[in-house]
Design a protein around this motif. Structure first.
Motif, short mmCIF file in Angstrom:
data_model
loop_
_atom_site.label_atom_id
_atom_site.label_comp_id
_atom_site.label_asym_id
_atom_site.label_seq_id
_atom_site.Cartn_x
_atom_site.Cartn_y
_atom_site.Cartn_z
N THR A 144 -55.35 86.57 40.71
CA THR A 144 -55.37 85.67 39.55
C THR A 144 -55.78 84.24 39.88
O THR A 144 -55.72 83.37 39.03
CB THR A 144 -53.99 85.65 38.87
N PHE A 145 -56.19 84.00 41.13
CA PHE A 145 -56.39 82.61 41.55
C PHE A 145 -57.53 81.93 40.79
O PHE A 145 -57.42 80.76 40.43
CB PHE A 145 -56.65 82.56 43.06
N THR A 146 -58.61 82.64 40.53
CA THR A 146 -59.71 82.03 39.78
C THR A 146 -59.26 81.59 38.40
O THR A 146 -59.57 80.48 37.94
CB THR A 146 -60.88 83.01 39.67
N GLN A 147 -58.50 82.43 37.73
CA GLN A 147 -57.98 82.09 36.41
C GLN A 147 -57.06 80.87 36.47
O GLN A 147 -57.14 79.97 35.62
CB GLN A 147 -57.22 83.27 35.82
N GLN A 148 -56.22 80.83 37.49
CA GLN A 148 -55.31 79.69 37.61
C GLN A 148 -56.06 78.39 37.92
O GLN A 148 -55.69 77.31 37.44
CB GLN A 148 -54.26 79.97 38.69
N MET A 149 -57.13 78.49 38.70
CA MET A 149 -57.95 77.29 38.96
C MET A 149 -58.64 76.83 37.68
O MET A 149 -58.79 75.62 37.45
CB MET A 149 -58.96 77.57 40.07
N ASP A 150 -59.06 77.76 36.86
CA ASP A 150 -59.68 77.40 35.58
C ASP A 150 -58.70 76.57 34.73
O ASP A 150 -59.07 75.54 34.15
CB ASP A 150 -60.10 78.65 34.80
N ILE A 151 -57.45 77.04 34.65
CA ILE A 151 -56.44 76.32 33.87
C ILE A 151 -56.18 74.95 34.49
O ILE A 151 -56.10 73.93 33.77
CB ILE A 151 -55.14 77.13 33.81
N ARG A 187 -59.69 77.33 50.83
CA ARG A 187 -61.13 77.06 50.86
C ARG A 187 -61.73 77.19 49.46
O ARG A 187 -62.58 76.38 49.05
CB ARG A 187 -61.82 78.01 51.84
N GLN A 188 -61.29 78.22 48.72
CA GLN A 188 -61.79 78.39 47.36
C GLN A 188 -61.40 77.18 46.49
O GLN A 188 -62.22 76.70 45.69
CB GLN A 188 -61.22 79.67 46.75
N ARG A 239 -57.24 71.01 56.38
CA ARG A 239 -58.22 70.56 55.38
C ARG A 239 -58.03 71.27 54.05
O ARG A 239 -58.50 70.77 53.01
CB ARG A 239 -59.64 70.82 55.89
N HIS A 240 -57.35 72.42 54.07
CA HIS A 240 -57.35 73.27 52.88
C HIS A 240 -55.98 73.72 52.38
O HIS A 240 -55.88 74.24 51.27
CB HIS A 240 -58.19 74.53 53.16
N VAL A 241 -54.94 73.52 53.18
CA VAL A 241 -53.59 73.95 52.77
C VAL A 241 -52.64 72.76 52.86
O VAL A 241 -52.53 72.14 53.93
CB VAL A 241 -53.09 75.12 53.63
#
Length: 366
Positions: A144-151, A187-188, A239-241
């Motif tokens: 679900t990470f892409t959806q959560q980034m969209d929000i 990274r995403q 750099r990412h976390v």
């Protein structure tokens, strides 16, 4: 007058002592006597100039996680006179002085609009009240990470995170697997201008089982003294976390997790220090939960949550020592703020007290 009411009219003893200690450090460093009458440092006669007081937490970085007022975010319209739903509650928080919001879900009572509110509508409420979303506690997983980034991007937030630890395990193999996932998701997030963060509870600063005899499943039963989340610091890409320290739970960890059994079966003691943990990697902590507590030796956690400024945690020392005030964002939280039907206004009252006490944390400079 009860303790909460009194705090609205009188500065707490801890705040006075904290400010005095900070001033004393500056004066002492300038060569002046802290107790001397007419000290040149205070009088402005010192050649290095007068002291000036500045907020320890800049106004633009003072926030609240909505979990603290979840009872009013999710409340149905009522006749209590207390704000309910996103529009009314966020307007009230802005009136109290808060500039930033950390989300703990995106739902309110459906009877307010006759349907569920949308992220786009929440964003408009933020903008209308001069508020900025600085993070969220949501589920972090690959599905679900892409959806959560969209929000997150709809709401305009810089950070996306979770209120859960990366794993509940005590074994390095599981923390290694969690680190692999979080490095990839980090990274995403970075490619979309976001920072991925995790929030701690006390167990995350307990000790790994990474040494000694194995159990029936082949897992170690003793420890080298390495703490779980500190191991995760090392295994993830800086750099990412990123991380959000819950200061209250960090001090609970200090109280609870101080002994381990080494590979030879000897019990050893190791003190956990929340301040040093942050100070050694301060730019990996963009967010904090500024949650206070009074000490209570009768409870396993050693503390009981109270509004910020009424407890035993020295936020003055904490934020002054870790530095980087422009980078760090403090979100007030009190898990127990809601007062239920008997006192529906309590969580917003505690938010008011906590904002005032947060804003009065002061650093003295020349």
């Amino acid at each position: 007058m009860d303790e909460v009411q009194q705090s609205r009219t009188n500065p707490t003893r801890r705040r006075i002592l904290g400010a005095s200690a900070a001033a004393a450090a500056v004066i002492g460093g300038a060569g002046g006597s802290v107790l001397a009458t007419g000290s040149p440092a205070l009088a402005g006669g010192n050649r290095r100039g007068r002291l000036r007081a500045e907020p320890l937490i800049p106004a633009r970085n003072r926030g609240i996680i909505l979990y603290s007022v979840r009872d009013r975010i999710t409340a149905a319209p009522d006749d209590s006179g207390v704000p309910y739903g996103f529009e009314r509650v966020l307007a009230r928080l802005a009136e109290l002085g808060y500039k930033e919001i950390e989300f703990a879900g995106y739902h309110q009572h459906e009877s307010i609009l006759g349907r569920q509110i949308t992220p786009q509508e929440i964003r408009k409420i933020l903008d209308d009240n001069g508020l900025v979303a600085n993070g969220t506690h949501t589920q972090i997983n690959a599905a679900t990470f892409t959806q959560q980034m969209d929000i997150a991007q709809t709401l305009g937030m810089r950070n996306i995170g979770t209120g859960a630890d990366p794993t509940n395990s005590s074994y390095t193999k599981d923390w290694d697997a969690a680190a692999d996932l979080w490095n990839e998701l980090g990274r995403q997030a970075a490619r979309r201008g976001l920072r991925l963060y995790t929030h701690n509870h006390d167990s995350a600063y307990g000790f790994l089982l990474d040494a000694g005899p194995k159990d029936a499943n082949g897992n170690p039963t003793r420890s080298t003294g390495r703490r779980k989340l500190e191991y995760f610091f090392e295994k993830t890409d800086p750099r990412h976390v990123f991380f959000e320290m819950d200061i209250y739970w960090a001090y609970v960890a200090r109280h609870k997790h101080h002994t381990f059994v080494d590979a030879r079966g000897t019990e050893r003691r190791s003190l956990f220090d929340p301040i040093i943990t942050v100070a050694e990697r301060t730019t990996r902590f963009p967010l904090f939960h500024a949650k206070d507590g009074v000490k209570d030796s009768t409870r396993p956690d050693g503390y009981v949550m109270v509004p910020l400024g009424l407890g035993a945690i020295n936020f003055q020392q904490f934020f002054q020592t870790i530095g980087e005030p422009d980078f760090h964002h403090a979100n007030w939280e009190d898990d127990t703020a809601p007062g239920g039907a008997a006192n529906p206004g309590r969580s917003l009252q505690y938010a008011d007290i906590s904002y005032d006490n947060m804003s009065e944390l002061t650093i003295y400079k020349r």
